[in-house]
Design a protein around this motif. Structure first.
Motif, mmCIF file in Angstrom:
data_model
loop_
_atom_site.group_PDB
_atom_site.id
_atom_site.type_symbol
_atom_site.label_atom_id
_atom_site.label_comp_id
_atom_site.label_asym_id
_atom_site.label_seq_id
_atom_site.Cartn_x
_atom_site.Cartn_y
_atom_site.Cartn_z
ATOM 1 N N LYS A 10 30.178 -74.261 5.110
ATOM 2 C CA LYS A 10 30.679 -75.664 4.203
ATOM 3 C C LYS A 10 29.676 -76.479 4.205
ATOM 4 C CE LYS A 10 34.225 -79.084 4.909
ATOM 5 N NZ LYS A 10 35.548 -79.347 5.683
ATOM 6 N N GLU A 11 28.407 -76.425 5.045
ATOM 7 C CA GLU A 11 27.461 -77.341 5.190
ATOM 8 C C GLU A 11 26.368 -76.892 4.197
ATOM 9 O OE1 GLU A 11 26.235 -77.165 9.344
ATOM 10 O OE2 GLU A 11 28.050 -78.229 9.985
ATOM 11 N N GLY A 12 26.530 -75.809 3.913
ATOM 12 C CA GLY A 12 25.577 -75.165 2.666
ATOM 13 C C GLY A 12 24.606 -74.181 3.163
ATOM 14 N N ALA A 13 24.673 -73.635 4.593
ATOM 15 C CA ALA A 13 23.839 -72.799 5.125
ATOM 16 C C ALA A 13 23.878 -71.646 4.564
ATOM 17 C CB ALA A 13 23.803 -72.861 6.678
ATOM 18 N N PHE A 14 25.269 -71.166 4.183
ATOM 19 C CA PHE A 14 25.388 -69.944 3.673
ATOM 20 C C PHE A 14 26.421 -70.039 2.432
ATOM 21 C CE2 PHE A 14 25.181 -68.711 8.137
ATOM 22 C CZ PHE A 14 24.235 -67.979 8.055
ATOM 23 N N LYS A 28 31.872 -60.220 8.955
ATOM 24 C CA LYS A 28 31.798 -60.050 10.255
ATOM 25 C C LYS A 28 30.347 -59.776 10.535
ATOM 26 C CE LYS A 28 33.649 -56.497 13.322
ATOM 27 N NZ LYS A 28 34.655 -55.394 13.555
ATOM 28 N N THR A 29 29.524 -58.909 9.923
ATOM 29 C CA THR A 29 28.276 -58.326 9.976
ATOM 30 C C THR A 29 27.286 -59.666 9.978
ATOM 31 O OG1 THR A 29 28.809 -56.226 9.179
ATOM 32 C CG2 THR A 29 26.439 -56.773 9.236
ATOM 33 N N ALA A 30 27.645 -60.501 8.905
ATOM 34 C CA ALA A 30 26.959 -61.809 9.063
ATOM 35 C C ALA A 30 27.054 -62.671 10.219
ATOM 36 C CB ALA A 30 27.274 -62.573 7.632
ATOM 37 N N CYS A 31 28.227 -62.735 10.782
ATOM 38 C CA CYS A 31 28.299 -63.469 11.966
ATOM 39 C C CYS A 31 27.846 -62.866 13.292
ATOM 40 C CB CYS A 31 29.767 -63.575 12.251
ATOM 41 S SG CYS A 31 30.841 -64.713 11.255
ATOM 42 N N GLN A 32 27.648 -61.519 13.258
ATOM 43 C CA GLN A 32 26.885 -60.822 14.308
ATOM 44 C C GLN A 32 25.427 -60.894 14.197
ATOM 45 O OE1 GLN A 32 28.269 -57.004 13.609
ATOM 46 N NE2 GLN A 32 29.953 -57.042 14.718
ATOM 47 N N HIS A 38 33.201 -66.801 13.820
ATOM 48 C CA HIS A 38 33.639 -66.738 12.602
ATOM 49 C C HIS A 38 33.786 -68.406 12.186
ATOM 50 C CE1 HIS A 38 34.725 -62.796 12.537
ATOM 51 N NE2 HIS A 38 34.597 -62.761 11.275
ATOM 52 N N SER A 39 34.395 -69.208 13.070
ATOM 53 C CA SER A 39 34.672 -70.636 12.968
ATOM 54 C C SER A 39 33.272 -71.285 12.596
ATOM 55 C CB SER A 39 35.317 -71.235 14.068
ATOM 56 O OG SER A 39 36.501 -70.656 14.238
ATOM 57 N N ARG A 40 32.231 -70.888 13.442
ATOM 58 C CA ARG A 40 30.982 -71.489 13.248
ATOM 59 C C ARG A 40 30.371 -71.340 11.814
ATOM 60 N NH1 ARG A 40 28.034 -76.029 12.664
ATOM 61 N NH2 ARG A 40 25.544 -75.519 13.228
ATOM 62 N N PHE A 41 30.615 -69.957 11.620
ATOM 63 C CA PHE A 41 29.977 -69.349 10.494
ATOM 64 C C PHE A 41 30.512 -70.389 9.365
ATOM 65 C CE2 PHE A 41 30.026 -66.722 6.596
ATOM 66 C CZ PHE A 41 28.799 -66.368 6.604
#
Length: 76
Positions: free
Chosen positions: A40-44, A22-26, A32-35
């Motif tokens: 999945k793309e490897g950014a996180f 939740k904090t990471a999304c902010q 959340h969906s984009r996160f």
């Protein structure tokens, strides 16, 4: 464009080593969906923590630096 060092980034967002989703999304300014798409793309990289998932503050900082770099390329 100015960049925050890792220490400045952590201090500015008052982060510990692990950050809940939740904090990471902010901080990343995504939902959340984009996160999870970015994960999945490897950014996180998701870190299991019991039944929850976290990301590292360093991973968030790297994402921030990538956004700054992309913005710098577009401006030129």
């Amino acid at each position: 464009m100015d960049q925050l060092s890792y220490e400045e980034f952590v201090r500015a967002h008052k982060l510990g080593p692990l950050v809940d989703i939740k904090t990471a999304c902010q901080i990343a300014s995504v939902g959340h969906s984009r996160f999870y798409e970015l994960a999945k793309e490897g950014a996180f990289i998701l870190i299991p923590n019991g039944s929850r998932r976290n990301v590292t503050a360093q991973n968030l900082h790297q994402y921030y630096l990538a956004l700054i770099a992309a913005a710098s390329i577009e401006v030129v």
